[in-house]
Enzyme design. Structure first.
Site, PDB file in Angstrom:
ATOM      1  N   TYR A 172     -22.782  34.523  46.104  1.00  0.00           N
ATOM      2  CA  TYR A 172     -23.548  34.107  46.307  1.00  0.00           C
ATOM      3  C   TYR A 172     -24.286  34.352  48.178  1.00  0.00           C
ATOM      4  CZ  TYR A 172     -26.667  30.403  48.181  1.00  0.00           C
ATOM      5  OH  TYR A 172     -27.857  30.035  48.540  1.00  0.00           O
ATOM      6  N   ASP A 214     -14.149  30.009  42.924  1.00  0.00           N
ATOM      7  CA  ASP A 214     -16.098  29.390  42.724  1.00  0.00           C
ATOM      8  C   ASP A 214     -16.642  29.009  41.659  1.00  0.00           C
ATOM      9  OD1 ASP A 214     -18.845  28.766  42.689  1.00  0.00           O
ATOM     10  OD2 ASP A 214     -19.381  29.124  44.744  1.00  0.00           O
ATOM     11  N   ARG A 274     -17.658   6.393  53.477  1.00  0.00           N
ATOM     12  CA  ARG A 274     -17.907   7.929  53.746  1.00  0.00           C
ATOM     13  C   ARG A 274     -16.551   7.875  53.576  1.00  0.00           C
ATOM     14  NH1 ARG A 274     -15.590   9.115  58.726  1.00  0.00           N
ATOM     15  NH2 ARG A 274     -16.704   7.324  59.828  1.00  0.00           N
ATOM     16  N   LYS A 296     -25.963  22.193  39.880  1.00  0.00           N
ATOM     17  CA  LYS A 296     -26.422  22.904  38.791  1.00  0.00           C
ATOM     18  C   LYS A 296     -26.026  22.803  37.468  1.00  0.00           C
ATOM     19  CE  LYS A 296     -27.406  25.911  42.768  1.00  0.00           C
ATOM     20  NZ  LYS A 296     -26.985  25.354  44.179  1.00  0.00           N
TER      21      LYS A 296
END
Length: 378
Positions: free
Chosen positions: A98, A170, A46, A195
């Site tokens: 988005y 973004d 982590r 993406k």
């Protein structure tokens, strides 16, 4: 080195243990200490992992910034960045963003008293009316999803810097190959690595990049504290995808341009949203701040719901599915899919009508893709 060479080599090197040319998947939750208080750079996945670090180093090199953190999803990237802000803070955001971004920012406004103003960032002169002593950041999505509107990154980041505001961009739709926001003044860049960076529709992931050592440390602290870190195998998949980013993006863009031109001349298409078309109102801005125009194309039909459903059901190569950026072509209906959570009033103000269809143009033969759309529109 050139960008294309960096996609192959930046941040990665042959494995020191056995010389493996591909970064190994360190599928381990914990790492053995050499002594009390002494380890070899990693103690718990982590907090850090060698495979994840290779991806982070690669992303930082490609975006041209000082630090990167890889997280579980694109939404995890946005959620983590939002933890930079406190109750009472205000954020200005691209209005036609988005749907998931709008949903999450609205949730922070509702539950954590972080006020969000969704406005048209294309009109820079209008931004000032929303800035006050509580404003902390401007959230830029360019090109926007799904209307492919552009925001002048250099102008908005300059505006933000003059007022001591963070500028967050973004960059998912173009990838660092086609757009590099840090060179235009951005403070933070977020990606859904699901993406174009991965490009094969087989993993979900996200990334947050920054260009200031203090901000780097804050973001790394938040990712560790929140547990939003990406997992080793997912990082390995994104690393693998990045190696073919440049040739893939060239094919995506070539096909998208052909499809945009076809749709632009079709009698059943009201208008086409693609910055690569000279008719696009921000075509010159696209040429100025982008290396290319990308692989996303949206269009609005002349007809109503029946015609939209006919096209969505009628394609054979374009698969009816959300997401984008994979090598296969996808078709989707923002109003009922990617932007359903935005709400009809917000969509209407942003210009996302029920007749808008979004395409993620893959790398298939462009003649086949055009023929598929032609028969679906017929």
């Amino acid at each position: 080195m050139s960008f294309q060479t960096d996609t192959i080599h930046a941040g990665v090197a042959p494995d020191k243990a056995y010389g493996a040319i591909m970064t190994p998947i360190y599928q381990s939750s914990t790492f053995v200490f050499e002594d009390i208080g002494k380890h070899r750079g990693f103690d718990y996945t982590r907090s850090g992992n060698p495979t994840r670090k290779a991806l982070e180093d690669s992303l930082a090199a490609l975006e041209g910034c000082s630090g990167a953190v890889a997280v579980t999803t694109g939404m995890a990237a946005i959620a983590t960045v939002m933890h930079l802000f406190a109750a009472g803070d205000e954020i200005i955001c691209t209005d036609d963003c988005y749907g998931g971004t709008a949903r999450l920012l609205s949730t922070f406004a509702e539950h954590f008293n972080v006020c969000v103003h969704f406005i048209n960032l294309r009109n820079i002169e209008d931004i000032g009316g929303y800035v006050n002593e509580k404003t902390r950041a401007i959230w830029i999505e360019t090109p926007s999803n799904p209307l492919l509107n552009l925001v002048d990154i250099a102008a908005v980041t300059a505006f933000a810097k003059e007022r001591g505001l963070l500028s967050i961009v973004d960059n998912t739709f173009l990838s660092p190959y086609l757009q590099q926001p840090f060179k235009l003044g951005a403070d933070v860049v977020v990606h859904s690595t699901t993406k174009y960076l991965n490009g094969h529709s087989d993993v979900v992931g996200g990334a947050i990049l920054s260009n200031d050592p203090d901000l780097d440390q804050k973001l790394k602290f938040l990712v560790n504290a929140l547990g939003t870190c990406a997992q080793p195998f997912d990082c390995w998949l994104v690393l693998r995808g990045i190696k073919t980013l440049v040739p893939r993006m060239k094919e995506h863009e070539r096909n998208a341009r052909i499809i945009a031109e076809f749709l632009d001349s079709h009698p059943k298409v009201k208008r086409v949203f693609y910055p690569g078309l000279e008719s696009h109102p921000q075509h010159d801005l696209a040429k100025r701040q982008q290396r290319g125009f990308g692989g996303m194309v949206s269009f609005e039909l002349e007809g109503g719901q029946a015609e939209v459903e006919q096209v969505l059901r009628g394609t054979r190569i374009f698969a009816l599915a959300e997401s984008l950026g994979g090598v296969e072509s996808l078709i989707e209906h923002p109003a009922t899919m990617s932007h359903a959570s935005m709400g009809s009033e917000h969509r209407l103000v942003a210009g996302i009508t029920d007749s808008v269809i979004r395409l993620s143009v893959g790398i298939e033969d462009p003649e086949d893709l055009v023929a598929d759309l032609r028969q679906a529109l017929a």
